[in-house]
Design an enzyme around this catalytic site. Structure first.
Site, PDB file in Angstrom:
ATOM      1  N   ILE A  30      61.068 -37.415  12.436  1.00 31.70           N
ATOM      2  CA  ILE A  30      62.046 -36.217  13.147  1.00 31.70           C
ATOM      3  C   ILE A  30      61.597 -35.175  12.987  1.00 31.70           C
ATOM      4  O   ILE A  30      62.050 -34.535  11.920  1.00 31.70           O
ATOM      5  CB  ILE A  30      63.156 -36.922  13.225  1.00 31.70           C
ATOM      6  CG1 ILE A  30      63.475 -38.252  14.285  1.00 31.70           C
ATOM      7  CG2 ILE A  30      64.186 -36.308  14.772  1.00 31.70           C
ATOM      8  CD1 ILE A  30      65.277 -38.357  14.586  1.00 31.70           C
ATOM      9  N   GLU A  39      65.704 -39.023   7.763  1.00 26.46           N
ATOM     10  CA  GLU A  39      65.779 -39.246   8.967  1.00 26.46           C
ATOM     11  C   GLU A  39      64.010 -39.975   9.202  1.00 26.46           C
ATOM     12  O   GLU A  39      63.537 -39.985  10.432  1.00 26.46           O
ATOM     13  CB  GLU A  39      65.338 -37.920   9.723  1.00 26.46           C
ATOM     14  CG  GLU A  39      64.076 -36.893   9.159  1.00 26.46           C
ATOM     15  CD  GLU A  39      64.670 -36.126   8.002  1.00 26.46           C
ATOM     16  OE1 GLU A  39      63.514 -35.362   7.692  1.00 26.46           O
ATOM     17  OE2 GLU A  39      65.662 -36.505   7.457  1.00 26.46           O
TER      18      GLU A  39
END
Length: 336
Positions: free
Chosen positions: A212, A255
């Protein structure tokens, strides 16, 4: 009142053995619930049953059952406190109650209930002697179990409880609690399996690594709870985008996600990666200050038998490609 139903104990033993093999042969909770409902309906002589699981917050989740001998899935939460459920879970013993229906599923009620019918409530007891749920059966008020028949039913309920508890422990062992994707340990095992398969039999394998973009900024601006929501929603997009019976989407750490793509070449992996990237880019997150969007970057690595490489080298190539995607401006996919 009618006499207790007669039954064949030898037939019970055969049926219990078959049910045990059927229930313990799978670790998918939904499939276990469906099979358990069918077996409990047959064994308990009831066309309508409910299978409830005890949730951490103390409520019962009706996950499925039988309605008119047809297996159904449900996702209904019911209160325990102040209901017959509470007493039966505390006593850990089956008991009859007045009957009501919740979306067609039989359930006990504290009042008079439906005339000329009753509900048998039987707790599901796990190996630690703690209740994990309950099964409810719908009967006419003159129905009676013989003691042997009740013992056989309780044995089947024990088998169901063990199967469900085994499934729960398996889920905890291989799935990430936050995102629902496979954990890093499972990823390592699956990648080793694919490495050995290609080395011995040939074939193709692609690895897709995703990260991300600017995730720290999400945590800094909106807080870690919002960050967790982002991780969950991106994971949901990844999970719905891959081939359900073949690919292995995992949470690699923080992430970062990684997907094992068996029998997939570079072009196929790129199509999937772009699909995920576009879906994430177009997905609107609802934050405390209003809606916002996020993006992700990805890297792809590929090998087959002629281009075989150790799995850690393959993984490094995917990571290097991801790093290039970040360097080139993010929100894009690079191929090693």
């Amino acid at each position: 009142m009618d006499a207790p139903i007669k039954h064949d104990i030898e037939e019970d033993i055969i049926t219990l053995g078959f049910a045990a093999r059927l229930l313990m042969a799978n670790l998918d909770r939904d499939l276990i619930i469906e099979r358990a409902a069918e077996n409990l309906g047959d064994f308990g002589k009831s066309e309508n049953i409910g299978l409830f699981l005890l949730e951490p917050e103390g409520k019962l989740l009706c996950a499925g059952g039988l309605i008119a001998n047809v297996a159904v899935a449900r996702s209904l939460k019911v209160a325990v406190e102040g209901t017959p459920f509470e007493r039966i879970l505390a006593d850990k013993c089956p008991d009859y109650c007045s009957l009501e229906y919740i979306e067609g599923i039989p359930a006990p009620c504290a009042g008079e209930g439906i005339a000329k019918r009753k509900c048998l409530c039987a707790p599901l007891i796990a190996a630690n002697n703690q209740p994990i749920g309950m099964v409810t059966f719908d009967y006419t008020d003159d129905f009676t179990f013989s003691p042997l028949m009740m013992q056989s039913l309780l044995l089947l309920l024990t088998i169901v409880a063990v199967a469900l508890e085994t499934s729960r422990l398996f889920q905890m062992a291989v799935y990430d609690g936050l995102t629902g994707l496979y954990i890093r340990r499972y990823f390592d095992l699956r990648l080793a399996e694919e490495e050995n398969r290609i080395k011995r039999y040939g074939g193709k394998l692609a690895i897709l690594m995703l990260d991300i973009d600017h995730f720290k900024g999400v945590n800094d601006r909106y807080g870690h709870q919002m960050g967790d929501d982002v991780l969950r929603e991106v994971a949901g997009i990844v999970k719905l985008s891959v081939r359900q019976a073949l690919d292995s989407p995992c949470r690699y750490g923080g992430e970062e996600y990684v997907v094992i793509l068996p029998d997939t070449d570079v072009s196929g992996a790129l199509v999937l990666a772009e699909r995920i990237r576009e879906r994430v880019q177009n997905h609107v997150m609802q934050g405390p200050e209003g809606p916002f969007n996020i993006t992700l970057s990805g890297g792809i690595a590929f090998m087959d038998q002629p281009g075989f490489m150790p799995r850690m080298e393959l993984l490094k190539k995917a990571d290097d490609a991801l790093y290039r995607a970040k360097e080139k401006g993010r929100n894009q996919i690079q191929v090693s």
